[in-house]
Scaffold this active site. Structure first.
Site, mmCIF file in Angstrom:
data_model
loop_
_atom_site.group_PDB
_atom_site.id
_atom_site.type_symbol
_atom_site.label_atom_id
_atom_site.label_comp_id
_atom_site.label_asym_id
_atom_site.label_seq_id
_atom_site.Cartn_x
_atom_site.Cartn_y
_atom_site.Cartn_z
ATOM 1 N N ARG A 124 -1.417 -35.674 23.901
ATOM 2 C CA ARG A 124 -1.351 -36.580 22.735
ATOM 3 C C ARG A 124 -2.710 -37.087 22.260
ATOM 4 O O ARG A 124 -2.796 -38.093 21.571
ATOM 5 C CB ARG A 124 -0.418 -37.757 22.993
ATOM 6 C CG ARG A 124 0.985 -37.310 23.335
ATOM 7 C CD ARG A 124 1.980 -38.446 23.340
ATOM 8 N NE ARG A 124 3.273 -37.934 23.734
ATOM 9 C CZ ARG A 124 3.651 -37.781 25.003
ATOM 10 N NH1 ARG A 124 2.841 -38.126 25.978
ATOM 11 N NH2 ARG A 124 4.825 -37.297 25.286
ATOM 12 N N LYS A 146 -10.248 -33.994 9.789
ATOM 13 C CA LYS A 146 -9.216 -32.982 9.530
ATOM 14 C C LYS A 146 -9.375 -31.846 10.527
ATOM 15 O O LYS A 146 -10.462 -31.286 10.671
ATOM 16 C CB LYS A 146 -9.350 -32.418 8.113
ATOM 17 C CG LYS A 146 -8.796 -33.318 7.025
ATOM 18 C CD LYS A 146 -8.775 -32.567 5.705
ATOM 19 C CE LYS A 146 -8.257 -33.425 4.574
ATOM 20 N NZ LYS A 146 -8.277 -32.707 3.283
ATOM 21 N N GLU A 188 -21.311 -26.673 -0.903
ATOM 22 C CA GLU A 188 -20.640 -27.956 -0.634
ATOM 23 C C GLU A 188 -21.613 -29.130 -0.814
ATOM 24 O O GLU A 188 -21.201 -30.228 -1.178
ATOM 25 C CB GLU A 188 -20.029 -27.980 0.772
ATOM 26 C CG GLU A 188 -18.942 -26.924 1.031
ATOM 27 C CD GLU A 188 -17.530 -27.321 0.572
ATOM 28 O OE1 GLU A 188 -17.345 -28.431 0.029
ATOM 29 O OE2 GLU A 188 -16.608 -26.492 0.749
ATOM 30 N N LYS A 230 -19.576 -38.368 2.047
ATOM 31 C CA LYS A 230 -18.283 -38.057 2.653
ATOM 32 C C LYS A 230 -17.802 -39.221 3.526
ATOM 33 O O LYS A 230 -16.623 -39.576 3.499
ATOM 34 C CB LYS A 230 -18.337 -36.758 3.466
ATOM 35 C CG LYS A 230 -16.992 -36.425 4.082
ATOM 36 C CD LYS A 230 -16.690 -34.969 4.256
ATOM 37 C CE LYS A 230 -15.240 -34.793 4.715
ATOM 38 N NZ LYS A 230 -14.883 -33.422 5.037
ATOM 39 N N GLU A 240 -6.252 -39.093 2.867
ATOM 40 C CA GLU A 240 -6.190 -38.456 1.547
ATOM 41 C C GLU A 240 -4.985 -38.891 0.728
ATOM 42 O O GLU A 240 -4.212 -38.090 0.223
ATOM 43 C CB GLU A 240 -6.241 -36.913 1.685
ATOM 44 C CG GLU A 240 -6.607 -36.244 0.361
ATOM 45 C CD GLU A 240 -6.996 -34.778 0.501
ATOM 46 O OE1 GLU A 240 -7.630 -34.416 1.511
ATOM 47 O OE2 GLU A 240 -6.658 -34.013 -0.416
ATOM 48 N N ARG A 244 -10.042 -39.488 -1.630
ATOM 49 C CA ARG A 244 -10.548 -38.382 -0.813
ATOM 50 C C ARG A 244 -10.293 -37.039 -1.500
ATOM 51 O O ARG A 244 -11.016 -36.069 -1.294
ATOM 52 C CB ARG A 244 -9.911 -38.395 0.585
ATOM 53 C CG ARG A 244 -10.458 -37.314 1.482
ATOM 54 C CD ARG A 244 -10.098 -37.511 2.954
ATOM 55 N NE ARG A 244 -10.646 -36.409 3.729
ATOM 56 C CZ ARG A 244 -10.707 -36.376 5.052
ATOM 57 N NH1 ARG A 244 -10.269 -37.387 5.755
ATOM 58 N NH2 ARG A 244 -11.224 -35.336 5.676
ATOM 59 N N ASN A 248 -12.042 -32.273 -3.304
ATOM 60 C CA ASN A 248 -11.501 -30.937 -3.595
ATOM 61 C C ASN A 248 -12.033 -30.361 -4.902
ATOM 62 O O ASN A 248 -11.520 -29.351 -5.381
ATOM 63 C CB ASN A 248 -9.968 -30.986 -3.646
ATOM 64 C CG ASN A 248 -9.382 -31.287 -2.286
ATOM 65 O OD1 ASN A 248 -9.932 -30.872 -1.265
ATOM 66 N ND2 ASN A 248 -8.288 -32.022 -2.260
ATOM 67 N N HIS A 251 -12.100 -26.704 -5.522
ATOM 68 C CA HIS A 251 -11.327 -26.080 -4.447
ATOM 69 C C HIS A 251 -9.987 -25.498 -4.904
ATOM 70 O O HIS A 251 -9.475 -24.593 -4.259
ATOM 71 C CB HIS A 251 -11.108 -27.067 -3.301
ATOM 72 C CG HIS A 251 -12.306 -27.205 -2.407
ATOM 73 N ND1 HIS A 251 -13.528 -27.649 -2.872
ATOM 74 C CD2 HIS A 251 -12.498 -26.925 -1.092
ATOM 75 C CE1 HIS A 251 -14.391 -27.663 -1.873
ATOM 76 N NE2 HIS A 251 -13.799 -27.217 -0.775
ATOM 77 N N HIS A 255 -9.739 -21.952 -3.709
ATOM 78 C CA HIS A 255 -8.694 -21.503 -2.777
ATOM 79 C C HIS A 255 -7.902 -20.341 -3.375
ATOM 80 O O HIS A 255 -7.497 -19.424 -2.663
ATOM 81 C CB HIS A 255 -7.737 -22.650 -2.440
ATOM 82 C CG HIS A 255 -8.332 -23.654 -1.502
ATOM 83 N ND1 HIS A 255 -7.931 -24.967 -1.458
ATOM 84 C CD2 HIS A 255 -9.310 -23.530 -0.569
ATOM 85 C CE1 HIS A 255 -8.632 -25.620 -0.542
ATOM 86 N NE2 HIS A 255 -9.481 -24.771 0.012
ATOM 87 N N HIS A 273 -15.873 -19.082 1.873
ATOM 88 C CA HIS A 273 -15.366 -20.348 1.320
ATOM 89 C C HIS A 273 -16.377 -21.015 0.372
ATOM 90 O O HIS A 273 -16.037 -21.392 -0.750
ATOM 91 C CB HIS A 273 -14.972 -21.300 2.453
ATOM 92 C CG HIS A 273 -14.518 -22.639 1.960
ATOM 93 N ND1 HIS A 273 -13.322 -22.820 1.305
ATOM 94 C CD2 HIS A 273 -15.120 -23.859 1.972
ATOM 95 C CE1 HIS A 273 -13.200 -24.096 0.952
ATOM 96 N NE2 HIS A 273 -14.280 -24.738 1.352
HETATM 97 ZN ZN ZN Z 1 -14.714 -26.789 1.103
#
Ligand code: ZN
Ligand code: ADP
Length: 368
Positions: A124, A146, A188, A230, A240, A244, A248, A251, A255, A273
């Site tokens: 946990r 994340k 980024e 950040k 998020e 936040r 993106n 993105h 993506h 990426h």
């Molecule tokens: Zn990214």
């Protein structure tokens, strides 16, 4: 004189991001971040031969009684799987059947995400210390908590929010990073200027050559400032629910490009990426201008800076606009009435816009 920079992440989870040269050899720093009697170093087949011995020696100097084991995966996004996650847990089970351990993530975003998720789930949740070795991981994935692995159905579909105990970014490791990976990280970095601070874009324009040449001082400054942006956002919105999502920017398009190229075993012609995000940011800027939110001159400025960093700014040949649109509609952020995008009002000021009609998006994808 120490050249280390420290950025503090506040809020629900508090931890320091330390940035500077030769930090992997700093036993005081590592000792401070370490809890428990056991440590599992998670790394990949490129990074482990370069840096795992040094980290292990530093850990031993910090804590002579520490039991250390390592778990090394082959490099590449295709390894960020549930199978590797299970193997990481098995490695923890062999090391100690208790919570008395720290996971040390030594590598890029793939290692950081996988190791972080294993730490989040082992009994946990135990501590993870992130030792990012790519620019992308230093400015983005190692910060903010994340963690995830991919499923055949898509990227990052299984994961947890699990903030690190500390992030230690040794800028000297960037000297062995392939140039293409460094440039991907710069995409980024540019993103932070694009969404939060036009003055930082100006700084990047002035320091582009130094950054590309791997200049330590310039890289440290770029990393520290990126982490500050950040850290501020994730401190206020760790899960998020709101702002936040601004991170993106570029993105949704990015993506879609990554998904359409196919993640698994993508050849070197496929964009990585950071490269996909570079193209995505230009598309987002153009969509902003087309919808009347932002001046077209800012799009040109963004495009010029990304090109200066050797990054792509147009959709790769062979990807169909309709197929990319369909990917975006499948994205978890899609809504019934039009798509949701992070757009900008001008360089340095982003906002979230919902209900963007498909035909406007298609126009941008078609280059109209
Ligand atoms: Zn990214
Ligand atoms: P990212 O951090 O961009 O999400 P990865 O974790 O896949 O992505 O790392 C990108 C590639 O760079 C991988 O092949 C990884 O093994 C390699 N790599 C990471 N850090 C270094 C480094 N400091 N020196 C050399 N290669 C590295």
């Amino acid at each position: 004189m120490s050249t280390m920079r420290t950025v503090k992440v506040d809020g629900e989870a508090r931890y320091d991001i330390c940035i500077g040269p030769n930090l992997l050899g700093d036993s005081t720093l590592l000792a401070h971040a370490l809890r428990g009697r056991h440590a599992l170093i998670v790394s990949d087949g490129n990074v482990a031969p370069l840096y795992a011995d040094r980290v292990e020696a530093t850990l031993r100097a910090a804590r002579p009684a520490l039991t250390i084991a390592s778990f090394v995966i082959p490099p590449g996004e295709q390894e960020k799987t549930l199978a590797r996650f299970c193997q990481a847990l098995d490695a923890l089970a062999q090391l100690c059947a208790t919570r008395d351990a720290t996971v040390i993530a030594l590598g890029g975003g793939v290692v950081g995400d996988l190791a972080g998720f294993a730490a989040a789930c082992w009994m946990r949740g135990i501590d993870v210390v992130q030792l990012p070795t790519t620019l992308l991981a230093m400015v983005d994935s190692s910060v903010g908590g994340k963690t995830a692995v991919d499923l055949p159905a898509g990227k990052n579909l299984v994961g947890a929010f699990h903030p690190p105990r500390a992030v230690i970014a040794d800028t000297t490791t960037l000297r062995t990073l392939p140039g293409r990976e460094l440039r991907a990280g710069l995409a980024e970095v540019v993103k932070y200027g694009a969404i939060f601070d036009a003055e930082f874009l100006t700084w990047l324009e002035h320091h582009a050559d130094a950054l590309l040449a791997g200049d330590d001082a310039a890289l440290s400054e770029a990393i520290a400032r990126s982490c500050e942006y950040k850290a501020e956002v994730v401190s206020r919105d760790p899960y998020e629910h709101g702002e936040r999502a601004l991170l993106n920017f570029g993105h949704t398009f990015g993506h879609a490009i990554e998904a359409e190229q196919g993640y698994a075993g993508a050849g070197s012609a496929a964009l990585n990426h950071g490269e996909a995000v570079a193209v995505g940011m230009v598309l987002a800027a153009r969509l902003s201008a087309a919808l009347g939110h932002a001046p077209a001159a800012d799009t040109h400025r963004l495009q010029a800076l990304l090109q200066r960093f050797g990054l792509p700014t147009v959709i790769p040949a062979g990807l169909e606009p309709e197929a990319l649109l369909a990917r975006m509609r499948l994205d978890k952020k899609a809504e019934a009435a039009g798509l949701r995008f992070v757009l900008w009002e001008r360089a340095g000021l982003a906002k979230i816009v919902s209900g963007v009609p498909d035909d406007r998006v298609l126009d941008v994808l078609r280059g109209r």
